[in-house]
Design an enzyme around this catalytic site. Sequence first.
Site, short mmCIF file in Angstrom:
data_model
loop_
_atom_site.label_atom_id
_atom_site.label_comp_id
_atom_site.label_asym_id
_atom_site.label_seq_id
_atom_site.Cartn_x
_atom_site.Cartn_y
_atom_site.Cartn_z
N ASP A 108 0.63 -1.24 0.13
CA ASP A 108 -0.03 -0.12 0.10
C ASP A 108 0.89 1.17 -0.02
O ASP A 108 0.64 2.18 -0.95
CB ASP A 108 -0.85 0.07 1.33
CG ASP A 108 -0.17 -0.20 2.72
OD1 ASP A 108 0.80 -0.45 2.47
OD2 ASP A 108 -0.93 -0.36 3.80
N ASP A 111 7.09 3.76 3.13
CA ASP A 111 7.57 4.75 3.93
C ASP A 111 9.14 4.60 4.46
O ASP A 111 9.74 5.29 3.67
CB ASP A 111 6.41 4.27 5.49
CG ASP A 111 6.69 5.42 6.45
OD1 ASP A 111 7.37 6.35 6.23
OD2 ASP A 111 6.46 5.37 7.54
N VAL A 161 -1.65 8.40 7.23
CA VAL A 161 -2.62 8.16 6.41
C VAL A 161 -3.32 7.19 6.75
O VAL A 161 -2.88 6.23 7.02
CB VAL A 161 -2.37 8.50 4.84
CG1 VAL A 161 -1.94 10.06 4.79
CG2 VAL A 161 -1.39 7.50 3.98
N ASP A 167 -4.64 1.56 7.24
CA ASP A 167 -5.28 1.68 8.54
C ASP A 167 -4.72 2.51 9.71
O ASP A 167 -3.43 2.70 9.61
CB ASP A 167 -5.45 0.20 9.12
CG ASP A 167 -4.08 -0.41 9.57
OD1 ASP A 167 -3.32 -0.22 8.67
OD2 ASP A 167 -3.98 -1.01 10.83
P1 IMP Z 1 7.92 0.80 5.79
O1 IMP Z 1 8.17 -0.46 6.25
O2 IMP Z 1 8.26 1.96 6.91
O3 IMP Z 1 8.17 1.13 4.37
O4 IMP Z 1 6.20 0.90 6.00
C1 IMP Z 1 5.39 0.35 5.11
C2 IMP Z 1 4.13 -0.38 5.97
O5 IMP Z 1 3.90 0.44 6.91
C3 IMP Z 1 3.05 -0.33 4.84
O6 IMP Z 1 2.72 -1.66 4.69
C4 IMP Z 1 1.89 0.18 5.95
O7 IMP Z 1 1.26 -1.03 6.37
C5 IMP Z 1 2.37 1.01 7.08
N1 IMP Z 1 2.43 2.36 7.03
C6 IMP Z 1 3.49 3.41 6.79
N2 IMP Z 1 2.88 4.64 6.63
C7 IMP Z 1 1.59 4.42 6.83
C8 IMP Z 1 0.70 5.40 7.02
O8 IMP Z 1 1.03 6.59 6.86
N3 IMP Z 1 -0.60 4.77 7.30
C9 IMP Z 1 -0.93 3.48 7.56
N4 IMP Z 1 -0.05 2.48 7.25
C10 IMP Z 1 1.43 2.93 7.04
MG MG Z 2 -0.67 -1.21 8.33
#
Ligand code: IMP
Ligand code: MG
Length: 192
Positions: A108, A111, A161, A167
């Site tokens: 989705d 980040d 978001v 979620d």
């Molecule tokens: P990363 O591992 O930090 O890149 O984050 C990815 C995961 O974190 C995604 O699969 C989301 O489930 C969750 N995530 C990151 N940012 C958000 C946000 O703003 N809202 C909701 N879920 C997020």
């Molecule tokens: Mg999540």
Amino acid sequence: MSHYEDTPCPSEDLDCILVSEEAIQARLKELGQEITAAYQGRELAVIGIINGAVIFVADLIRQIKLPLQLDCIRVSSYRDETKPVQAPEIIDKIRLDLEGVDVLLIDDILDTGNTLAAITKVIRDMHPASLKTCVLLDKQTPRKIDFNADFVGFEIPDEFVVGYGLDFAERYRQLPSIGVLKPDLQNPPQWA
Ligand code: IMP
Ligand code: MG
């Protein structure tokens, strides 16, 4: 009379809408065309990261005009909070045999990049013919990990978001648009 009439609309919990339902639907068609063109004449294995990508994957694969296989991997990196609290943990692994297969991994949101970096490593160890990544949202945040997705729906500012699969504490996934959750709702004590 429906009992839902007494339930407040969950979108009232949003500060603002960042990506409208109409914008998502229009971008889905374009992404479907980009992916179809990139893999012309081949069969794809689409791997969705659940729960967050479930709605995006369901809508996007219907815009991909190619034969494809679908599987999901379940990962947890958030514990009902708005900041990652641990390294991504694989809770349910991929069942498809990906050896020699063209794989498109879908999440989705990108980040920190931790989730996609970890899952791409897992998939590379399965020896696919190729591996590309697709995210609906690319959060413009200073990234510790150097990770870019191959297909991106929208770039968004560094805000927490929800909606369209994203979620907070498993809530708001069903919203048709994507918005910023009101700050006072991001860590209510009753959800801690
Ligand atoms: P990363 O591992 O930090 O890149 O984050 C990815 C995961 O974190 C995604 O699969 C989301 O489930 C969750 N995530 C990151 N940012 C958000 C946000 O703003 N809202 C909701 N879920 C997020
Ligand atoms: Mg999540």
